[in-house]
Design a protein around this motif. Structure first.
Motif, PDB file in Angstrom:
ATOM      1  N   ALA A  10     -22.762   3.099   7.966  1.00  0.00           N
ATOM      2  CA  ALA A  10     -22.328   1.869   7.028  1.00  0.00           C
ATOM      3  C   ALA A  10     -20.931   2.571   6.167  1.00  0.00           C
ATOM      4  CB  ALA A  10     -23.347   1.229   6.246  1.00  0.00           C
ATOM      5  N   CYS A  11     -19.723   1.994   6.464  1.00  0.00           N
ATOM      6  CA  CYS A  11     -18.546   2.641   5.715  1.00  0.00           C
ATOM      7  C   CYS A  11     -17.502   1.511   5.489  1.00  0.00           C
ATOM      8  CB  CYS A  11     -17.972   3.754   6.312  1.00  0.00           C
ATOM      9  SG  CYS A  11     -17.488   3.337   8.084  1.00  0.00           S
ATOM     10  N   TYR A  67     -18.422  -1.588   9.745  1.00  0.00           N
ATOM     11  CA  TYR A  67     -17.121  -1.005   9.040  1.00  0.00           C
ATOM     12  C   TYR A  67     -16.425  -1.918   8.214  1.00  0.00           C
ATOM     13  CZ  TYR A  67     -12.198   1.135   8.802  1.00  0.00           C
ATOM     14  OH  TYR A  67     -11.058   1.560   8.694  1.00  0.00           O
ATOM     15  N   PRO A  87     -22.271  -4.742   3.472  1.00  0.00           N
ATOM     16  CA  PRO A  87     -23.786  -4.773   3.449  1.00  0.00           C
ATOM     17  C   PRO A  87     -24.402  -6.090   4.261  1.00  0.00           C
ATOM     18  CG  PRO A  87     -23.009  -3.988   1.623  1.00  0.00           C
ATOM     19  CD  PRO A  87     -21.719  -4.617   2.444  1.00  0.00           C
ATOM     20  N   VAL A 106     -29.817   5.795   8.032  1.00  0.00           N
ATOM     21  CA  VAL A 106     -28.592   5.324   7.654  1.00  0.00           C
ATOM     22  C   VAL A 106     -27.747   6.352   7.011  1.00  0.00           C
ATOM     23  CG1 VAL A 106     -27.377   3.599   5.837  1.00  0.00           C
ATOM     24  CG2 VAL A 106     -29.795   3.182   7.109  1.00  0.00           C
ATOM     25  N   THR A 116     -24.273   6.415   4.869  1.00  0.00           N
ATOM     26  CA  THR A 116     -23.266   5.674   4.333  1.00  0.00           C
ATOM     27  C   THR A 116     -22.204   6.329   3.440  1.00  0.00           C
ATOM     28  OG1 THR A 116     -22.883   3.686   3.173  1.00  0.00           O
ATOM     29  CG2 THR A 116     -24.839   5.021   2.586  1.00  0.00           C
ATOM     30  N   CYS A 117     -21.060   5.856   3.457  1.00  0.00           N
ATOM     31  CA  CYS A 117     -19.733   6.449   2.715  1.00  0.00           C
ATOM     32  C   CYS A 117     -18.692   5.581   2.375  1.00  0.00           C
ATOM     33  CB  CYS A 117     -19.267   7.592   3.538  1.00  0.00           C
ATOM     34  SG  CYS A 117     -18.037   8.502   2.875  1.00  0.00           S
ATOM     35  N   ILE A 161     -21.681   1.290  -1.319  1.00  0.00           N
ATOM     36  CA  ILE A 161     -22.869   2.266  -1.194  1.00  0.00           C
ATOM     37  C   ILE A 161     -24.384   1.688  -1.737  1.00  0.00           C
ATOM     38  CG2 ILE A 161     -23.955   4.560  -1.464  1.00  0.00           C
ATOM     39  CD1 ILE A 161     -21.179   5.980  -1.183  1.00  0.00           C
ATOM     40  N   VAL A 170     -25.657  -1.152   0.408  1.00  0.00           N
ATOM     41  CA  VAL A 170     -26.053  -0.717   1.607  1.00  0.00           C
ATOM     42  C   VAL A 170     -27.495   0.081   1.443  1.00  0.00           C
ATOM     43  CG1 VAL A 170     -25.775   1.077   3.242  1.00  0.00           C
ATOM     44  CG2 VAL A 170     -23.839  -0.226   2.557  1.00  0.00           C
ATOM     45  N   VAL A 191     -26.190   9.535   1.777  1.00  0.00           N
ATOM     46  CA  VAL A 191     -25.154   8.948   1.013  1.00  0.00           C
ATOM     47  C   VAL A 191     -24.182   9.926   0.720  1.00  0.00           C
ATOM     48  CG1 VAL A 191     -26.407   6.863   0.028  1.00  0.00           C
ATOM     49  CG2 VAL A 191     -26.073   9.125  -1.010  1.00  0.00           C
TER      50      VAL A 191
END
Ligand code: FAD
Ligand code: SF4
Ligand code: SF4
Ligand code: FES
Lengths: 375, 292
Positions: free
Chosen positions: B132-133, B162, B205, B220, B222-223, B229, B232, B248
């Motif tokens: 997830a970014c 994304y 999210p 997960v 994420t960044c 973040i 997420v 993260v």
């Protein structure tokens, strides 16, 4: 010279005149002798040649936001308690040239010869020696070392001194660092009116001392020294309860205590406390170019967590308030440091209290926080 | 502090006998990505450095532009790139990055690294993955995407969430098809669409609601912006993905990359060496402390 074998751990009595010869011997052996000097109504660490350069008969009066030199009762050299200046500047200098590059086809390094000075520190207090040993853990690690620090540290000769007249802001007893010196030194002094008692801490210290005229101290003299040391413990200006550290300053709920808002109203975020602290290690790198932009340099300078730029990221600041910055400082010193380096980041030297223009007493702040979260 | 995640220590570019002395690399290619963001492909000038330099997905370099300073920038290329090029996708925001933006092919910059922890590619083998970014959070994940594609059979269902501000801000659009061909399910969204946009509008999210997650087997990564973040993480935890499996990547002001300058601290951690990638479980206690 007396026919006594001296070795590490031996204590001898050395006249003050002989001590000057020892300093001269250090210089002949390539050491730069640095020690305390009176300057601008304060005391700084700078080049010294003989004991005559030291603040003789001077004591210091120190309280939160207050420092004053006074005439002491004796004519001794180490009756004062250090001022804002600390030995940190010799090992971790406030400015260090990191690199210079010249534009060619791409960029190339301009090699600059920098000789590493060899310092003999004269008059290192227990708290100050502890501070050096804390910085060792930061700058000389298995995964990383700072070359400037390491080279200077490895060449260091340390003449420590036991404190006999603690100041009002001292709390080394609480931090276990003084007033009797605890760390490793080459020689350690206890100053009496006409002699130094000198304890030998290293082979180098022994060999230097072996060239001097010394005596074994009488039981009487030893006794006086011990009594004065015991009195120094009694005269300690402040005390800090460390039993609930570092937890008190790392528990997330304590990080939202009302006390942080209260102290933030008084703190000016000037960063004095970090600049005078002998263990604070943060730095910044600054860039400069020559006029024709063909040569560029980087310089390392001391930084402070109170500086807004310190925690700047694009689009904001991760610690935008004084509350967040003061909390970072205090909780790092007395909290997170322990997990990072295996020790707290404070030695109880009291500088941050003496030199705070807002008279913030960090020992009192910790006590107030404790009272709030435990009530 | 022992490191929490795999770290390829010590750095192989930069001179260990000096505090911060980079090795030199030539810019061999510049790919404009979106308005104000380009990818710089670097080749170390010293063949020995080129040979010994390796990085893991999620790690970063300190890039040095003489006269301006250094910036922490993640690698965005394939760690196993055949030409041994190292790419950085850089958003031009300030002193260093804007001036990097003025450089041309053939110009030279300094590089130290690699630094920090990496996405735990080994540890998450066999798992379903949610990447997830948002915005400039995709480049640090791209090396992980290449790794997944190269080892596709080692991972379960892979979903890439994304988000970008507008359709024009979507990065690496030419590659999306390739990624999908390797069975990476993509959920792309923008904050604001334009006349040609028929995809999703909203924040990253939100799209957690769009596909089924098996919490027992999902990790997960994420960044992106810290606010994204946070959400997420919240969505992941709400679906019972354990905090140890939510990874993260954090950003803080950095000057050294080696736990020395102090700038990047959060609690007991130095983000530059204990991070930037953390399992959320270790950050959990601090997450609600304001301005920490
Ligand atoms: C681990 C890590 C990975 C990163 N990866 C990327 C990436 O792949 N692509 C990309 O475009 N950017 C990335 N960044 C952000 C990048 O480091 C900053 O945008 C850059 O340092 C800004 O510097 P500047 O001189 O151009 O800006 P200025 O605003 O002039 O910078 C002033 C100071 O603040 C610091 N600073 C400002 N913003 C940031 C920030 N967001 N993070 C850290 N320090 C900051 C700079 O180092 C400098 O000291 C990353 C940051 C970190 C910590
Ligand atoms: S925190 Fe204050 S008392 Fe402790 S070592 Fe630093 S300056 Fe001295
Ligand atoms: S605590 Fe005192 S010395 Fe430290 S930043 Fe605040 S005002 Fe300055
Ligand atoms: S960037 Fe210097 S300590 Fe992390």
């Amino acid at each position: 010279m007396l026919d006594i074998t001296i070795s590490r751990g031996t204590t001898v009595a050395l006249s003050k005149a002989e001590f000057d010869l020892l300093l001269a011997d250090l210089r002949e052996n390539g050491y730069q002798t640095v020690g305390p000097r009176v300057q601008d109504e304060s005391i700084v660490y700078a080049d010294i040649q003989t004991l005559a350069d030291l603040p003789r008969g001077v004591q210091t009066e120190q309280e939160a936001g207050h420092f004053r030199l006074m005439r002491g009762a004796s004519n001794n050299y180490f009756d004062f308690i250090p001022a804002a200046d600390s030995w940190k500047k010799f090992l971790f200098p406030p400015r260090v040239d990191l690199l210079t590059v010249r534009k060619g086809k791409g960029w190339e390094y301009v090699e600059t010869e920098t000789a590493t000075p060899r310092y003999a520190l004269v008059g290192v207090r227990g708290c100050e020696l502890a501070a050096i040993e804390i910085q060792d853990k930061i700058f000389i690690r298995p995964d990383f070392y700072d070359p400037t620090y390491r080279l200077r540290r490895e060449g260091l000769f340390i003449i420590a001194v036991n404190c006999l007249h603690p100041a009002g802001t001292c709390f080394c007893t609480s931090m276990g660092t003084g007033p009797k010196v605890q760390g490793s030194y080459d020689l350690c002094l206890t100053e009496l009116d006409d002699v130094f008692l000198v304890e030998i801490g290293s082979e180098l210290g022994r060999s230097l001392l072996s060239k001097r005229k010394y005596d074994l101290p009488s039981a009487f003299v030893q006794n006086i020294a011990n009594q004065r040391l015991a009195r120094a413990v009694q005269e300690m200006g402040r005390s800090l309860d460390t039993r609930d550290l570092p937890g008190l300053l790392t528990e997330p709920e304590n990080l939202e205590a009302a006390r942080w808002d209260e102290v933030a109203k008084r703190c000016l975020s000037c960063g004095n406390c970090t600049q005078v602290c002998p263990t604070c290690f943060c730095w910044d790198a600054t860039d400069s170019v020559n006029l024709s932009a063909t040569q560029a340099s980087r310089t390392r300078v001391w930084d402070s967590c109170f500086n807004p730029a310190y925690s700047y990221v694009f689009g904001g600041n991760t610690r935008p308030t004084i509350r967040a910055r003061y909390r970072q400082w205090l909780t790092h010193k007395f909290g997170a440091w322990k997990e990072q380096f295996g020790t707290l980041g404070c030695t109880g030297c009291g500088r941050c209290i003496t030199w705070c223009p807002a008279k913030i007493d960090h020992v009192a702040e910790i006590a107030a926080l404790r009272e709030e979260v435990n009530s | 502090m022992t490191s929490l995640l795999p770290q390829s220590a010590p750095p192989t570019a930069g001179h260990p006998g000096k505090l911060i002395q980079p090795d030199w690399a030539e810019i061999v290619r510049i790919t404009p990505e979106t308005e104000g963001i380009s990818t710089f492909w670097l080749r170390f000038i010293d063949p020995q450095v080129r040979e010994r330099y390796h990085f893991q997905p999620g790690q970063f370099n300190m890039l040095y532009l003489p006269g301006y300073g250094e910036s922490a920038i993640s690698m965005s290329s394939d760690p196993e790139d055949e030409e041994r090029l190292v790419a950085h996708t850089i958003r031009f925001v300030g002193t260093v990055t804007k001036n990097i933006g003025r450089l041309k092919v053939g110009d030279v910059i300094g590089v130290r690294g690699p630094f920090g922890t990496s996405w735990p590619m080994k540890q998450i083998e066999g798992r379903d993955l949610v990447l997830a970014c948002g915005g400039i959070g995709l480049p640090p994940l791209r090396p992980a995407i290449y790794h997944i594609i190269r080892n596709r059979e080692k991972y379960g269902k892979v979903t890439l969430l994304y988000g970008a501000r507008t359709p024009k801000d979507l990065m690496y659009p030419d590659e999306h098809e390739e990624w999908q061909r390797h069975d990476i399910h993509m959920e792309i969204s923008v904050d604001r669409g334009d006349e040609n946009w028929d995809g999703r509008v909203g924040v990253v999210p939100m799209w957690f609601y769009n596909f089924r997650i098996d919490p027992r087997n999902t990790a997960v990564l994420t960044c992106g912006p810290e606010i994204m973040i946070r959400f997420v993480i919240y969505e992941g935890l709400a679906r019972r993905i354990p905090a140890e499996r939510i990874f993260v990547s954090l950003e803080r002001n950095m000057k050294c990359g080696q736990g020395s300058c102090g700038h990047c601290q959060i609690g007991p951690y130095f983000i530059c060496k204990d991070g930037p990638v953390f399992p959320f479980s270790v950050l959990q206690r601090y997450v609600n402390v304001e301005e920490y």
